[in-house]
Design an enzyme around this catalytic site. Structure first.
Site: not given
Length: 350
Positions: A33, A37, A41-42, A66, A68, A71, A317
Protein backbone atom coordinates in the site's frame (compact mmCIF):
# COMPACT_ATOMS: atom_id res chain seq x y z
CA UNK A 1 15.22 -0.48 8.42
CA UNK A 2 15.23 -3.22 11.03
CA UNK A 3 17.01 -6.33 9.72
CA UNK A 4 16.92 -8.59 12.79
CA UNK A 5 14.46 -11.38 11.93
CA UNK A 6 13.46 -12.12 15.54
CA UNK A 7 12.73 -8.47 16.21
CA UNK A 8 10.75 -8.19 12.97
CA UNK A 9 8.63 -11.20 13.95
CA UNK A 10 8.04 -9.71 17.40
CA UNK A 11 6.96 -6.40 15.90
CA UNK A 12 4.72 -8.15 13.38
CA UNK A 13 2.98 -10.02 16.20
CA UNK A 14 2.47 -6.71 18.02
CA UNK A 15 0.96 -5.31 14.82
CA UNK A 16 -1.46 -8.25 14.54
CA UNK A 17 -2.46 -7.91 18.20
CA UNK A 18 -2.63 -4.08 18.05
CA UNK A 19 -0.44 -3.98 21.12
CA UNK A 20 -0.48 -0.40 22.43
CA UNK A 21 2.79 -0.93 24.29
CA UNK A 22 4.56 -0.75 20.92
CA UNK A 23 3.02 2.50 19.69
CA UNK A 24 5.92 4.85 19.09
CA UNK A 25 8.47 2.01 19.41
CA UNK A 26 8.37 0.96 15.77
CA UNK A 27 6.69 1.92 12.51
CA UNK A 28 5.35 -0.80 10.21
CA UNK A 29 5.68 0.05 6.52
CA UNK A 30 3.39 -1.86 4.16
CA UNK A 31 4.94 -2.56 0.76
CA UNK A 32 1.62 -3.31 -0.96
CA UNK A 33 0.00 0.00 0.00
CA UNK A 34 2.98 2.35 0.40
CA UNK A 35 1.90 3.53 3.86
CA UNK A 36 3.39 3.19 7.34
CA UNK A 37 1.47 2.71 10.58
CA UNK A 38 1.95 2.28 14.29
CA UNK A 39 1.16 -0.94 16.15
CA UNK A 40 -2.49 -0.27 16.98
CA UNK A 41 -3.62 0.67 13.48
CA UNK A 42 -7.17 -0.56 12.71
CA UNK A 43 -6.43 -1.16 9.04
CA UNK A 44 -6.48 -4.66 7.57
CA UNK A 45 -3.30 -6.50 8.57
CA UNK A 46 -0.76 -7.25 5.84
CA UNK A 47 1.22 -10.44 5.35
CA UNK A 48 4.57 -10.58 7.11
CA UNK A 49 6.51 -10.58 3.84
CA UNK A 50 4.83 -7.30 2.87
CA UNK A 51 6.14 -5.47 5.94
CA UNK A 52 9.24 -3.43 6.61
CA UNK A 53 9.88 -2.14 10.13
CA UNK A 54 11.55 1.12 11.10
CA UNK A 55 12.51 2.63 14.44
CA UNK A 56 12.20 6.21 13.20
CA UNK A 57 9.51 7.82 11.07
CA UNK A 58 12.06 9.68 8.99
CA UNK A 59 13.50 6.35 7.81
CA UNK A 60 10.07 5.24 6.60
CA UNK A 61 9.55 8.56 4.82
CA UNK A 62 12.94 8.32 3.11
CA UNK A 63 12.02 4.82 1.95
CA UNK A 64 9.06 6.29 0.09
CA UNK A 65 6.23 5.45 2.51
CA UNK A 66 3.55 7.95 3.54
CA UNK A 67 1.80 8.18 6.93
CA UNK A 68 -1.37 6.13 7.28
CA UNK A 69 -4.52 8.30 7.32
CA UNK A 70 -6.29 5.89 9.67
CA UNK A 71 -3.83 5.66 12.57
CA UNK A 72 -1.83 8.87 11.87
CA UNK A 73 1.38 7.30 13.21
CA UNK A 74 3.33 10.54 13.48
CA UNK A 75 0.85 12.13 15.85
CA UNK A 76 1.37 9.54 18.59
CA UNK A 77 1.04 10.25 21.49
CA UNK A 78 -0.15 13.76 20.66
CA UNK A 79 -3.23 15.22 19.05
CA UNK A 80 -2.49 17.11 15.87
CA UNK A 81 -2.99 20.89 16.03
CA UNK A 82 -5.00 22.15 13.07
CA UNK A 83 -1.98 24.03 11.67
CA UNK A 84 0.09 20.84 11.64
CA UNK A 85 -2.74 18.83 10.10
CA UNK A 86 -3.02 21.46 7.37
CA UNK A 87 0.71 21.24 6.62
CA UNK A 88 0.63 17.45 6.35
CA UNK A 89 -2.42 17.54 4.08
CA UNK A 90 -0.77 20.13 1.84
CA UNK A 91 2.47 18.15 1.63
CA UNK A 92 0.56 15.01 0.64
CA UNK A 93 -1.31 16.93 -2.04
CA UNK A 94 2.01 17.87 -3.66
CA UNK A 95 4.88 15.92 -2.02
CA UNK A 96 7.38 16.93 -4.71
CA UNK A 97 7.09 20.61 -3.75
CA UNK A 98 9.92 22.56 -2.13
CA UNK A 99 8.55 24.84 0.55
CA UNK A 100 9.29 28.54 0.84
CA UNK A 101 8.27 31.26 3.28
CA UNK A 102 5.48 32.54 1.03
CA UNK A 103 3.86 29.08 0.99
CA UNK A 104 3.02 29.41 4.69
CA UNK A 105 1.44 32.81 4.05
CA UNK A 106 -0.76 31.38 1.31
CA UNK A 107 -2.14 28.92 3.84
CA UNK A 108 -2.76 31.71 6.34
CA UNK A 109 -0.15 30.31 8.72
CA UNK A 110 2.53 32.05 10.74
CA UNK A 111 5.60 30.07 9.67
CA UNK A 112 7.48 30.25 13.00
CA UNK A 113 4.45 29.06 14.98
CA UNK A 114 3.67 26.27 12.52
CA UNK A 115 7.27 25.07 12.51
CA UNK A 116 7.43 25.07 16.32
CA UNK A 117 4.19 23.09 16.61
CA UNK A 118 5.37 20.64 13.98
CA UNK A 119 8.62 20.03 15.87
CA UNK A 120 6.74 19.50 19.15
CA UNK A 121 4.43 16.90 17.62
CA UNK A 122 6.71 15.03 15.24
CA UNK A 123 10.13 15.45 16.86
CA UNK A 124 11.44 16.53 13.48
CA UNK A 125 11.29 19.88 11.74
CA UNK A 126 8.76 20.55 9.01
CA UNK A 127 11.63 20.99 6.55
CA UNK A 128 12.93 17.54 7.52
CA UNK A 129 9.48 16.05 7.01
CA UNK A 130 8.81 17.66 3.63
CA UNK A 131 12.32 16.86 2.43
CA UNK A 132 12.17 13.23 3.61
CA UNK A 133 8.83 12.77 1.85
CA UNK A 134 10.19 14.31 -1.35
CA UNK A 135 13.44 12.35 -1.29
CA UNK A 136 11.60 9.15 -0.44
CA UNK A 137 9.55 9.53 -3.60
CA UNK A 138 12.68 10.11 -5.65
CA UNK A 139 14.40 7.04 -4.19
CA UNK A 140 11.27 4.93 -4.72
CA UNK A 141 10.91 6.10 -8.31
CA UNK A 142 14.45 4.99 -9.06
CA UNK A 143 13.71 1.52 -7.71
CA UNK A 144 10.35 1.22 -9.42
CA UNK A 145 11.84 2.26 -12.74
CA UNK A 146 14.66 -0.26 -12.68
CA UNK A 147 13.12 -2.89 -14.95
CA UNK A 148 11.99 -0.49 -17.67
CA UNK A 149 15.27 1.41 -17.65
CA UNK A 150 17.32 -1.78 -17.83
CA UNK A 151 15.30 -2.94 -20.83
CA UNK A 152 15.71 0.39 -22.61
CA UNK A 153 19.45 0.52 -21.95
CA UNK A 154 19.79 -3.07 -23.15
CA UNK A 155 18.17 -1.99 -26.43
CA UNK A 156 20.97 0.54 -26.94
CA UNK A 157 19.29 3.90 -26.23
CA UNK A 158 21.88 6.61 -25.55
CA UNK A 159 19.85 9.82 -25.77
CA UNK A 160 17.83 11.62 -23.11
CA UNK A 161 14.63 10.35 -24.76
CA UNK A 162 15.95 6.79 -24.71
CA UNK A 163 15.18 6.05 -21.08
CA UNK A 164 13.40 7.46 -18.05
CA UNK A 165 15.32 9.35 -15.38
CA UNK A 166 13.50 8.75 -12.11
CA UNK A 167 14.89 11.88 -10.43
CA UNK A 168 13.72 14.30 -13.12
CA UNK A 169 10.47 15.47 -11.49
CA UNK A 170 12.01 15.72 -8.02
CA UNK A 171 15.33 17.35 -8.79
CA UNK A 172 14.96 18.92 -12.20
CA UNK A 173 16.43 18.11 -15.59
CA UNK A 174 20.17 18.38 -16.24
CA UNK A 175 21.61 20.75 -18.83
CA UNK A 176 21.21 19.56 -22.43
CA UNK A 177 24.47 18.26 -23.84
CA UNK A 178 25.56 15.78 -26.46
CA UNK A 179 27.01 13.12 -24.16
CA UNK A 180 24.98 11.60 -21.36
CA UNK A 181 26.63 9.81 -18.45
CA UNK A 182 24.72 7.01 -16.78
CA UNK A 183 25.23 6.71 -13.01
CA UNK A 184 23.95 3.79 -10.97
CA UNK A 185 22.35 4.50 -7.60
CA UNK A 186 22.54 1.97 -4.78
CA UNK A 187 21.53 2.09 -1.13
CA UNK A 188 24.00 0.62 1.34
CA UNK A 189 22.96 -0.28 4.88
CA UNK A 190 25.36 0.64 7.69
CA UNK A 191 25.07 0.47 11.50
CA UNK A 192 24.49 4.24 11.58
CA UNK A 193 21.99 4.57 8.75
CA UNK A 194 21.49 3.88 5.09
CA UNK A 195 23.79 5.55 2.56
CA UNK A 196 23.20 6.51 -1.06
CA UNK A 197 26.03 5.80 -3.50
CA UNK A 198 26.27 6.99 -7.13
CA UNK A 199 28.86 5.37 -9.37
CA UNK A 200 29.65 4.10 -12.84
CA UNK A 201 32.08 1.26 -13.58
CA UNK A 202 35.07 3.61 -13.24
CA UNK A 203 34.48 5.96 -10.31
CA UNK A 204 32.46 6.62 -7.18
CA UNK A 205 30.87 10.06 -7.54
CA UNK A 206 28.84 10.37 -4.35
CA UNK A 207 28.43 8.60 -1.01
CA UNK A 208 26.21 10.28 1.56
CA UNK A 209 23.83 9.36 4.36
CA UNK A 210 20.37 9.48 2.83
CA UNK A 211 19.02 11.98 5.35
CA UNK A 212 21.91 14.42 5.05
CA UNK A 213 20.76 18.02 4.67
CA UNK A 214 21.44 19.35 1.20
CA UNK A 215 21.62 15.94 -0.47
CA UNK A 216 19.16 17.00 -3.17
CA UNK A 217 21.31 19.98 -4.07
CA UNK A 218 24.41 17.80 -4.21
CA UNK A 219 22.71 15.43 -6.64
CA UNK A 220 21.37 18.34 -8.70
CA UNK A 221 24.83 19.86 -9.07
CA UNK A 222 26.36 16.51 -9.93
CA UNK A 223 23.70 15.73 -12.52
CA UNK A 224 24.04 19.13 -14.11
CA UNK A 225 27.83 19.08 -14.16
CA UNK A 226 28.04 15.62 -15.71
CA UNK A 227 24.75 15.67 -17.66
CA UNK A 228 24.04 12.47 -15.77
CA UNK A 229 21.06 10.14 -15.77
CA UNK A 230 20.51 8.04 -12.67
CA UNK A 231 19.26 4.46 -12.61
CA UNK A 232 18.85 2.04 -9.73
CA UNK A 233 20.88 -1.14 -9.55
CA UNK A 234 24.43 -2.23 -8.96
CA UNK A 235 27.73 -2.62 -10.75
CA UNK A 236 31.19 -3.99 -10.03
CA UNK A 237 32.41 -0.82 -8.34
CA UNK A 238 29.36 -0.54 -6.08
CA UNK A 239 29.74 -4.17 -5.05
CA UNK A 240 33.37 -3.47 -4.19
CA UNK A 241 32.33 -0.40 -2.17
CA UNK A 242 29.72 -2.37 -0.22
CA UNK A 243 32.30 -5.03 0.70
CA UNK A 244 34.85 -2.44 1.81
CA UNK A 245 32.30 -0.55 3.89
CA UNK A 246 31.18 -3.81 5.52
CA UNK A 247 34.81 -4.54 6.43
CA UNK A 248 35.24 -1.02 7.77
CA UNK A 249 32.20 -1.17 10.05
CA UNK A 250 33.03 -4.71 11.21
CA UNK A 251 36.51 -3.63 12.30
CA UNK A 252 38.37 -5.76 9.74
CA UNK A 253 39.31 -2.74 7.67
CA UNK A 254 42.29 -2.97 5.32
CA UNK A 255 41.80 0.34 3.50
CA UNK A 256 39.52 1.68 0.77
CA UNK A 257 40.57 1.03 -2.81
CA UNK A 258 37.50 2.31 -4.68
CA UNK A 259 38.53 4.97 -7.24
CA UNK A 260 36.97 8.37 -6.55
CA UNK A 261 35.79 11.10 -8.90
CA UNK A 262 36.54 14.45 -7.28
CA UNK A 263 34.98 17.52 -8.81
CA UNK A 264 35.64 20.83 -7.12
CA UNK A 265 37.79 23.91 -7.14
CA UNK A 266 41.56 23.62 -6.85
CA UNK A 267 41.31 24.70 -3.20
CA UNK A 268 38.59 22.17 -2.39
CA UNK A 269 40.56 19.37 -3.98
CA UNK A 270 43.66 20.38 -2.02
CA UNK A 271 41.64 20.15 1.21
CA UNK A 272 40.19 16.76 0.24
CA UNK A 273 43.66 15.40 -0.46
CA UNK A 274 44.77 16.51 3.00
CA UNK A 275 41.73 14.81 4.52
CA UNK A 276 42.78 11.53 2.94
CA UNK A 277 46.21 11.87 4.55
CA UNK A 278 44.84 12.06 8.11
CA UNK A 279 45.69 8.62 9.55
CA UNK A 280 42.86 6.35 10.61
CA UNK A 281 42.24 6.69 14.34
CA UNK A 282 43.60 10.24 14.44
CA UNK A 283 42.15 13.73 13.98
CA UNK A 284 43.23 17.15 12.75
CA UNK A 285 41.79 20.60 13.32
CA UNK A 286 40.57 23.03 10.67
CA UNK A 287 43.51 25.25 11.63
CA UNK A 288 45.95 22.36 11.12
CA UNK A 289 44.73 21.97 7.56
CA UNK A 290 44.81 25.72 6.90
CA UNK A 291 48.45 25.86 8.07
CA UNK A 292 49.38 22.95 5.81
CA UNK A 293 47.85 24.90 2.94
CA UNK A 294 50.06 27.84 3.87
CA UNK A 295 47.51 30.30 5.24
CA UNK A 296 46.24 30.25 8.83
CA UNK A 297 43.48 32.70 7.85
CA UNK A 298 41.75 30.11 5.70
CA UNK A 299 40.19 28.17 8.55
CA UNK A 300 36.67 29.05 7.45
CA UNK A 301 37.47 28.24 3.82
CA UNK A 302 38.78 24.86 4.94
CA UNK A 303 35.55 24.28 6.83
CA UNK A 304 33.50 25.12 3.74
CA UNK A 305 35.58 22.77 1.59
CA UNK A 306 35.18 20.10 4.23
CA UNK A 307 31.40 20.55 4.08
CA UNK A 308 31.43 20.37 0.27
CA UNK A 309 32.88 16.85 0.32
CA UNK A 310 30.44 14.50 -1.44
CA UNK A 311 32.11 11.22 -0.56
CA UNK A 312 31.63 10.52 3.13
CA UNK A 313 33.90 8.16 5.08
CA UNK A 314 36.24 7.46 2.14
CA UNK A 315 37.25 11.12 2.18
CA UNK A 316 37.27 11.34 5.98
CA UNK A 317 35.95 14.81 6.73
CA UNK A 318 34.72 13.33 10.02
CA UNK A 319 38.35 13.32 11.22
CA UNK A 320 38.44 17.12 11.36
CA UNK A 321 37.58 18.65 14.73
CA UNK A 322 37.53 22.12 16.26
CA UNK A 323 40.66 23.69 17.80
CA UNK A 324 39.18 23.39 21.31
CA UNK A 325 38.90 19.62 20.91
CA UNK A 326 35.13 19.55 20.41
CA UNK A 327 33.70 17.56 17.53
CA UNK A 328 32.70 20.48 15.35
CA UNK A 329 30.14 20.06 12.58
CA UNK A 330 29.43 17.10 10.35
CA UNK A 331 26.96 16.77 7.47
CA UNK A 332 25.86 13.35 8.70
CA UNK A 333 25.26 14.60 12.23
CA UNK A 334 27.47 14.75 15.32
CA UNK A 335 26.34 11.36 16.64
CA UNK A 336 27.56 9.69 13.47
CA UNK A 337 30.81 11.63 13.62
CA UNK A 338 31.40 10.47 17.18
CA UNK A 339 30.60 6.87 16.20
CA UNK A 340 33.04 6.92 13.27
CA UNK A 341 35.88 8.37 15.31
CA UNK A 342 35.38 5.83 18.09
CA UNK A 343 35.18 3.00 15.55
CA UNK A 344 38.44 4.08 13.93
CA UNK A 345 40.23 4.21 17.28
CA UNK A 346 39.18 0.61 17.88
CA UNK A 347 40.33 -0.43 14.39
CA UNK A 348 43.70 1.23 14.97
CA UNK A 349 44.26 -0.76 18.17
CA UNK A 350 43.63 -4.12 16.48
Amino acid sequence: MIENEQLKERYYQALLERDAQFDGIFFAAIKSTGIFCHATCRARKPKFENCDFYERAEEALLAGYRPCKICQPLSYPHQLPEEVRMLITTVEANPEKRWREEDFKRLGLHSATARRQFKEVYDMTFVQYARARRMGLAFKNIKDGQTVIDQQLAMGYQSSSGFNDAFSRIMGNPVKKTTIKVLTAAFIATPIGRMLALADEEYLYLLEFENRRGLEREIERLRSRLNARIIHGTNTLLQQLEKELAAYFSGTFAGFTVPLYLSGSAFQQAVWKLLQKIPLGETATYKDLALKLGDSNKVRAVGNANGANQIAILIPCHRVIASDGSLGGYGGGKERKKYLLELEKKIKKT
